[in-house]
Design a protein around this motif. Structure first.
Motif, PDB file in Angstrom:
ATOM      1  N   GLY A 117      72.586 152.669  13.789  1.00 24.71           N
ATOM      2  CA  GLY A 117      73.643 153.574  14.254  1.00 24.71           C
ATOM      3  C   GLY A 117      73.960 154.634  13.218  1.00 24.71           C
ATOM      4  O   GLY A 117      74.988 155.298  13.287  1.00 24.71           O
ATOM      5  N   SER A 150      72.504 154.044   9.652  1.00 21.17           N
ATOM      6  CA  SER A 150      72.360 153.402   8.348  1.00 21.17           C
ATOM      7  C   SER A 150      71.326 154.014   7.408  1.00 21.17           C
ATOM      8  O   SER A 150      71.267 153.622   6.242  1.00 21.17           O
ATOM      9  CB  SER A 150      72.031 151.924   8.528  1.00 21.17           C
ATOM     10  OG  SER A 150      73.208 151.221   8.799  1.00 21.17           O
ATOM     11  N   TYR A 173      78.268 152.240  21.691  1.00 23.71           N
ATOM     12  CA  TYR A 173      77.491 151.637  20.603  1.00 23.71           C
ATOM     13  C   TYR A 173      78.109 150.313  20.156  1.00 23.71           C
ATOM     14  O   TYR A 173      77.412 149.323  19.946  1.00 23.71           O
ATOM     15  CB  TYR A 173      77.405 152.609  19.410  1.00 23.71           C
ATOM     16  CG  TYR A 173      76.785 151.970  18.187  1.00 23.71           C
ATOM     17  CD1 TYR A 173      75.408 151.910  18.035  1.00 23.71           C
ATOM     18  CD2 TYR A 173      77.584 151.392  17.198  1.00 23.71           C
ATOM     19  CE1 TYR A 173      74.832 151.300  16.924  1.00 23.71           C
ATOM     20  CE2 TYR A 173      77.022 150.782  16.088  1.00 23.71           C
ATOM     21  CZ  TYR A 173      75.651 150.742  15.948  1.00 23.71           C
ATOM     22  OH  TYR A 173      75.088 150.130  14.864  1.00 23.71           O
TER      23      TYR A 173
HETATM   24  N1  GLN Z   1      77.500 151.403  10.586  1.00 22.78           N
HETATM   25  C1  GLN Z   1      76.884 151.005  11.810  1.00 22.78           C
HETATM   26  C2  GLN Z   1      77.179 149.549  12.093  1.00 22.78           C
HETATM   27  O1  GLN Z   1      77.846 148.965  11.312  1.00 22.78           O
HETATM   28  C3  GLN Z   1      75.427 151.276  11.780  1.00 22.78           C
HETATM   29  C4  GLN Z   1      74.652 150.281  11.017  1.00 22.78           C
HETATM   30  C5  GLN Z   1      73.179 150.530  11.047  1.00 22.78           C
HETATM   31  O2  GLN Z   1      72.711 151.626  11.391  1.00 22.78           O
HETATM   32  N2  GLN Z   1      72.432 149.497  10.724  1.00 22.78           N
HETATM   33  O3  GLN Z   1      76.782 148.998  13.064  1.00 22.78           O
END
Ligand code: GLN
Length: 454
Positions: free
Chosen positions: A152, A154, A285
């Protein structure tokens, strides 16, 4: 390799590496030297890299920064890392991250927080998350490049927080095999590098068509480095009005205009566009990702991997599962499992999970329509702010942390490629990143546009 190994030891305070592999590094470097001497120099021959702890590396601890995988040494190598070794890269060690890649600050790691090499008045800042160790290591010269994963945001958010480049490829471009799963329909590994050109070289190395991942796409992998021609004349760049959020800082707004100006000066056309369902992306999401996570994390049961709780007399298998998972998972992971289980439960499935899936389809359609109208890429900020202080979010509503992902989650929901490029700084001198979102499968064109912003 020697320079990086020395720098890693000198920078222990950043807590970027959670497992160092100097012997492996030296023997891989020697093998790379031999390949070079034999005139066989693959794309990343001798390049020392760090590997996010989410990737399974054979015989080397791979814990996803979780207590539940304590002692887990995989019997196999992830496709991404195997591709790197085949391309001659050298492994320096495993990098810190948020537990199971859940978080935006690298503070949920069982190894403790990673620290951003950028500081304000000696105050410690987050390198972002979940690939915080990767971003800190690239920014502090503790490797020449690192692997990240992006479910999302990261890859892109930590890149923005550390003044580095982070690319999330199109979903399916890079095999997920051997990468510990968070949310399988969103997860994608990608390069975290110092420059756009390095990202192109590394993407070429890690991308592959893989029988072991049914979502790996059977598509030719172009020469991404050759795609960086510097010629972006006539390209149409969309500026989505829905990303101009209420309360957005003047700094971010000014940077956005500056980046658009840079692209226009290089010959691109800037066009206002609308992606009307953007405001539903974050809620969708945070239903879909926990739903998939709750299913993926069911395998950590005290039997198959890692940690198992000590049992009291009379305890049966249910107590063993419950105690193992209570001890092994940190609080953010437990929150996600509970949310995910709830939204998938029979009584709420339609109200939450199915609705989120429909919203996801609408978000994807927004992008499809923009691209069908001739837009080549979309320009947005990568994050709502520069790196924040470590501990700043402690005790706050977890949703505050989730808001960090407001510009990045849409890209995963739509399966598109996205890149964060450092463009300028805030008033405190901290790096800020801009995001370019590309057409599916056109990472080469995206990288070419991104280089204009460097
Ligand atoms: N910060 C987002 C979450 O906590 C994205 C994490 C990610 O992309 N792995 O889900």
């Amino acid at each position: 390799t020697d320079a990086c190994l020395g720098a890693i030891d000198a920078a222990d305070a950043l807590n970027a590496y959670v497992h160092k592999t100097p012997e492996i590094a030296r023997s891989m470097a020697a093998a790379a030297d031999a390949r070079l001497a034999a005139g066989d120099a693959p794309a990343m021959c001798g390049i020392p890299v760090g590997i996010k702890d989410l990737f399974c590396t054979k015989g080397v601890p791979s814990q996803a920064a979780s207590a539940i995988l304590e002692g887990f040494k995989p019997e196999y190598e992830s496709t991404v890392t195997q591709n790197l070794w085949d391309a001659g890269a050298v492994m320096l060690g495993k990098l810190n991250m948020d537990e199971f890649a859940m978080g935006s600050s690298n503070e949920t790691s069982v190894y403790g927080k990673a620290i951003n090499p950028w500081k304000v008045d000696a105050r410690d800042l987050t390198p972002g998350g979940s690939s915080g160790g990767s971003a800190a290591a690239v920014a502090a010269d503790l490797c020449l490049a690192a692997t990240g994963t992006d479910t999302g945001g990261s890859i892109r958010q930590p890149a923005a927080f550390t003044g580095t480049v982070g690319l999330k490829p199109t979903y399916g471009r890079v095999s997920r095999w051997g990468t510990i799963a968070f949310a399988s329909s969103l997860d994608q590994a990608g390069p975290m590098t110092k420059t756009v050109r390095d990202a192109a070289i590394m993407l070429g190395a890690i991308a592959s068509v893989d029988d072991k991942d049914s979502t790996s796409a059977d598509r030719a992998i172009p020469d991404y480095e050759a795609a960086i021609t510097g010629d972006i004349r006539g390209k149409k760049i969309g500026i989505p009005r829905e990303y101009r959020m209420d309360g957005m800082s003047d700094e971010i707004d000014a940077l956005w205009r500056q980046a658009a100006e840079m692209l226009r000066d290089a010959g691109a056309e800037i066009v206002d566009i609308s992606l009307p369902h953007t405001k539903y992306a974050l809620p969708a999401y945070y239903v879909i990702a926990p739903a998939e996570a709750s299913s993926n994390l069911a395998r950590y049961d005290g039997v198959r991997f890692g940690h198992r709780a000590k049992l009291a007399a009379g305890d049966g298998i249910d107590q063993m599962y419950a105690r193992t998972r209570a001890e092994g998972f940190g609080s953010e992971v437990q929150r996600r499992v509970m949310i995910g289980t709830y939204v998938l439960s029979a009584g709420f499935y339609d109200a939450y999970y199915n609705r989120a899936r429909r919203v996801r389809a609408l978000i994807k359609r927004d992008f499809d329509q923009a691209y069908a109208s001739g837009i080549d890429a979309i320009l947005t900020p990568a994050t709502p702010s520069a790196a924040f202080g470590l501990g700043e979010m402690a005790g706050k509503d977890p949703v505050e942390m989730y808001l960090n992902d407001v510009f990045t989650v849409t890209v995963n929901l739509a399966g598109l490629p996205g890149i964060s490029v450092p463009v300028g700084t805030d008033a405190q001198g901290l790096p800020l990143g801009m995001q370019l979102i590309g057409r599916p499968w056109e990472e080469g064109a995206l990288l070419n546009l991104a280089q204009t912003l460097e």
